[in-house]
Design an enzyme around this catalytic site. Structure first.
Site, PDB file in Angstrom:
ATOM      1  N   HIS A  10       0.846  -1.202   0.000  1.00 31.52           N
ATOM      2  CA  HIS A  10       0.000   0.000   0.000  1.00 31.52           C
ATOM      3  C   HIS A  10       0.874   1.242   0.000  1.00 31.52           C
ATOM      4  CE1 HIS A  10      -4.085  -1.652   1.618  1.00 31.52           C
ATOM      5  NE2 HIS A  10      -3.612  -2.337   0.602  1.00 31.52           N
ATOM      6  N   TYR A  33      -8.766   5.212   8.344  1.00 29.90           N
ATOM      7  CA  TYR A  33      -8.892   5.516   9.770  1.00 29.90           C
ATOM      8  C   TYR A  33      -9.925   6.632   9.862  1.00 29.90           C
ATOM      9  CZ  TYR A  33      -4.598   2.848  10.660  1.00 29.90           C
ATOM     10  OH  TYR A  33      -3.662   1.847  10.765  1.00 29.90           O
ATOM     11  N   PRO A  72      -3.695  -0.404  19.127  1.00 27.25           N
ATOM     12  CA  PRO A  72      -3.527  -0.854  17.727  1.00 27.25           C
ATOM     13  C   PRO A  72      -3.635   0.251  16.680  1.00 27.25           C
ATOM     14  CG  PRO A  72      -5.689  -1.473  18.560  1.00 27.25           C
ATOM     15  CD  PRO A  72      -4.940  -0.905  19.723  1.00 27.25           C
ATOM     16  N   LYS A 114       1.443  -0.806  15.214  1.00 29.44           N
ATOM     17  CA  LYS A 114       2.870  -0.916  15.528  1.00 29.44           C
ATOM     18  C   LYS A 114       3.247  -2.170  16.332  1.00 29.44           C
ATOM     19  CE  LYS A 114       4.400   2.663  13.474  1.00 29.44           C
ATOM     20  NZ  LYS A 114       4.421   2.227  12.083  1.00 29.44           N
ATOM     21  N   TYR A 118       4.272   6.119  10.221  1.00 28.84           N
ATOM     22  CA  TYR A 118       3.406   5.013   9.806  1.00 28.84           C
ATOM     23  C   TYR A 118       4.183   3.952   9.029  1.00 28.84           C
ATOM     24  CZ  TYR A 118      -0.913   2.637   8.635  1.00 28.84           C
ATOM     25  OH  TYR A 118      -1.917   1.685   8.543  1.00 28.84           O
TER      26      TYR A 118
HETATM   27  C1  PHB Z   1      -5.850  -4.793  11.005  1.00 31.94           C
HETATM   28  O1  PHB Z   1      -5.846  -5.019   9.781  1.00 31.94           O
HETATM   29  O2  PHB Z   1      -6.284  -5.627  11.809  1.00 31.94           O
HETATM   30  C2  PHB Z   1      -5.330  -3.490  11.505  1.00 31.94           C
HETATM   31  C3  PHB Z   1      -4.811  -2.590  10.611  1.00 31.94           C
HETATM   32  C4  PHB Z   1      -4.333  -1.372  11.054  1.00 31.94           C
HETATM   33  C5  PHB Z   1      -4.380  -1.071  12.397  1.00 31.94           C
HETATM   34  C6  PHB Z   1      -4.888  -1.989  13.311  1.00 31.94           C
HETATM   35  C7  PHB Z   1      -5.368  -3.210  12.854  1.00 31.94           C
HETATM   36  O3  PHB Z   1      -3.934   0.136  12.823  1.00 31.94           O
END
Ligand code: PHB
Ligand code: APR
Length: 392
Positions: A75, A203, A295, A299, A387
C-alpha cells in the site's frame, strides 16, 4: 529428569520468538523455543496486519518472506476520514516507502513452517515454564512436558512470551520500571469474507467514535468500531455492526460497503505499556513481553520485529565476534525506538477517538488538528514517516 543444553532459550513461539529463532539459525546459533500453548492455538489469534518496510526487510533476512511477497498487498497510501471527507496520505510520495498488508497470523504461519522444514526445535504445550539464575552465568529454564520435568541449560534467555508471560514477571520488582496508560474504550473487530470498502486502509474519526477499515486480501476485510469497555461482542448482531460502521464513514464511502456474515467478532481493550530496562543479566525481553501499544498505529508486530532485530544483532556479535558491546546496548537501543512508536500510537489514538467526557473545546482541538494535518505537507510527512516505520 531430562537435561538439555542450547545457546539461546527462547520463551514463547509468537512472532517475536519465531523470528529470533529464524535469524539465529541462519548464523548457526543454536536456539530452542519453549511455548506453553499448541501451534494451532497460537495461529488462532487474530491480530493486526500492516507491515513496515523494515519489518519486511527483516523477514527477507530471515528467509521467510516468499509468500509475503506473493500474497501481501503493498500500500502506497492510507486514508484519514473526518466530517464528510476522506483524505489520502501519500506514503510513497512523502517517504519513498510503503507498507505491506499481510496478517500477523500469516507471518506466524510462515515462520512456523520454515522452522519445521529446517528441523529446528520447538517445544509446544510446555507447562510450568520457569526461568532461573539469569543474574549469574548459567541460566536455566525448567518446564513440564507430558508430566515429565525438563531442564534446559543455556547461555541466554530471550523472553518473547508476550504481555502475560513468565519472563518479565520473574524479574525482581525493584529492577523494573513500568509505565502504563489504559484508554477508556475498546475496539469491536469483525472479520468477514467481503471485498474491502476501499483499496487502502481508512482511519475514520466521527462524532459516533472511531472506525477502521482494513483488509486481509481482495476478498477478506477486517473492520473495527470504537466501543465502550463494558460492551460485549455477543451483544452485536452482524447487521448492527455494519450499520454502526457505515454511520462512522463518509456517506460516499459507506455506499460502497459490502456486508456479509462475520467470521470472527471480538472486543480488544486499548493500552500503552512499557517495562524498562529490557535486559536483566542474561535475560532479554522482546516484543509484547516488554511493551504494548494501542492498535491505532499498527505498531505491535513491527515493534516486536525491531526488538528482535536489535537482539539478534547483539547475540550475533556475541557468539560470532565475541563482543559484548551489542548486548550491553540492547535495552537502550530497543527502548529508543519503542518510545517513539509508543508516542505515535498514543498520538494517533488520542487524535482519532471520541473520549468519554470530552469537552467541546477538546473536540474542536481534535478537529483543528485533523484540519491542519491534511493541509500541511510537513504534518502529513510526520505521520507518514512514523506510519511506514522509523529506521532501525
Ligand atoms: C488490522 O488489519 O487488523 C489493523 C490494521 C491497522 C491497524 C490496526 C489493525 O492500525
Ligand atoms: N511459557 C511459554 N510461553 C509462553 C508463556 C510461558 N509462561 N507465556 C506466554 N507464552 C507464549 C504465548 O502463548 C504466546 O504464544 O508466548 C507467546 C507470545 O506471543 P505474542 O503474545 O504474540 O507476543 P510477541 O511474539 O511478542 O508478538 C507481538 O503480538 O500481541 C501482538 O500486537 C502484538 O503484533 C504484536 C505481537
Amino acid at each position: 529428569m531430562p537435561t538439555t543444553r542450547t545457546q539461546v532459550a527462547i520463551i514463547g513461539a509468537g512472532p517475536s520468538g519465531l523470528l529470533l529463532g529464524a535469524l539465529l539459525a541462519r548464523k548457526g546459533v543454536d536456539a530452542v523455543i519453549i511455548e506453553q500453548r499448541s501451534a494451532d492455538y497460537v495461529l488462532g489469534r487474530i491480530r493486526a496486519g500492516v507491515l513496515e518496510q523494515v519489518t519486511v526487510d527483516l523477514l527477507d533476512e530471515a528467509g521467510v518472506s516468499e509468500r509475503l511477497h506473493a500474497e501481501g498487498l503493498p500500500h502506497d497510501g492510507v486514508n484519514l476520514s473526518f466530517g464528510a471527507e476522506m483524505h489520502r496520505i501519500d506514503l510513497k510520495a512523502l517517504t519513498n516507502k510503503h507498507v505491506v498488508v499481510y496478517g500477523q497470523t500469516e507471518v506466524t504461519r510462515d515462520l512456523m513452517d520454515a522452522r519445521a522444514a529446517a528441523g529446528l526445535s520447538t517445544v509446544y504445550e510446555a507447562q510450568d515454564v520457569a526461568v532461573h539464575d539469569f543474574g549469574g552465568s548459567q541460566p536455566r529454564v525448567t518446564y513440564t512436558l507430558n508430566g515429565e520435568a525438563h531442564t534446559l541449560q543455556c547461555d541466554f534467555i530471550a523472553g518473547c512470551d508476550g504481555y502475560h508471560g513468565v519472563c518479565r514477571a520473574s524479574v525482581p520488582a525493584d529492577a523494573l520500571q513500568t509505565h502504563e496508560k489504559v484508554y477508556p474504550f475498546g475496539w469491536l473487530g469483525v472479520l468477514a469474507d467481503v471485498p474491502p470498502v476501499a483499496h487502502e486502509l481508512i482511519y475514520a474519526h466521527s462524532e459516533r467514535g472511531f472506525a477502521l477499515c482494513s483488509m486481509r486480501s481482495a476478498t477478506r476485510s477486517r473492520y473495527y468500531v470504537q466501543c465502550s469497555l463494558d460492551d460485549q461482542a455477543s451483544r452485536w448482531s452482524d447487521d448492527a455492526f455494519w450499520a454502526e460502521l457505515a454511520r462512522r464513514l463518509p456517506a460516499d464511502v459507506a455506499a460502497n460497503l459490502v456486508t456479509g456474515p462475520s467470521i470472527e467478532k471480538s472486543i480488544a481493550p486499548l493500552r500503552s505499556f512499557v517495562a524498562e530496562p529490557m535486559r536483566f543479566g542474561r535475560l532479554f525481553l522482546a516484543g509484547d513481553a516488554a511493551h504494548i501499544v494501542p492498535p491505532t498505529g499498527a505498531k505491535g508486530l513491527n515493534l516486536a520485529a525491531s526488538d528482535v532485530h536489535y537482539l539478534f544483532e547483539a547475540l550475533r556479535e556475541l557468539f560470532l565476534d565475541h563482543s559484548e558491546a551489542g548486548i550491553d546496548a540492547y535495552s537502550q537501543k530497543a527502548l529508543a525506538r519503542v518510545w517513539k512508536a509508543e508516542r505515535f500510537s498514543w498520538w494517533l489514538t488520542s487524535l482519532m477517538h471520541l473520549f468519554p467526557e470530552q469537552s467541546p473545546f477538546e473536540q474542536r482541538m481534535q478537529q483543528a488538528e485533523l484540519d491542519y494535518l491534511v493541509s500541511s505537507e510537513h504534518a502529513m510527512a510526520a505521520l507518514a514517516e512514523n506510519y511506514v516505520g522509523l529506521p532501525y
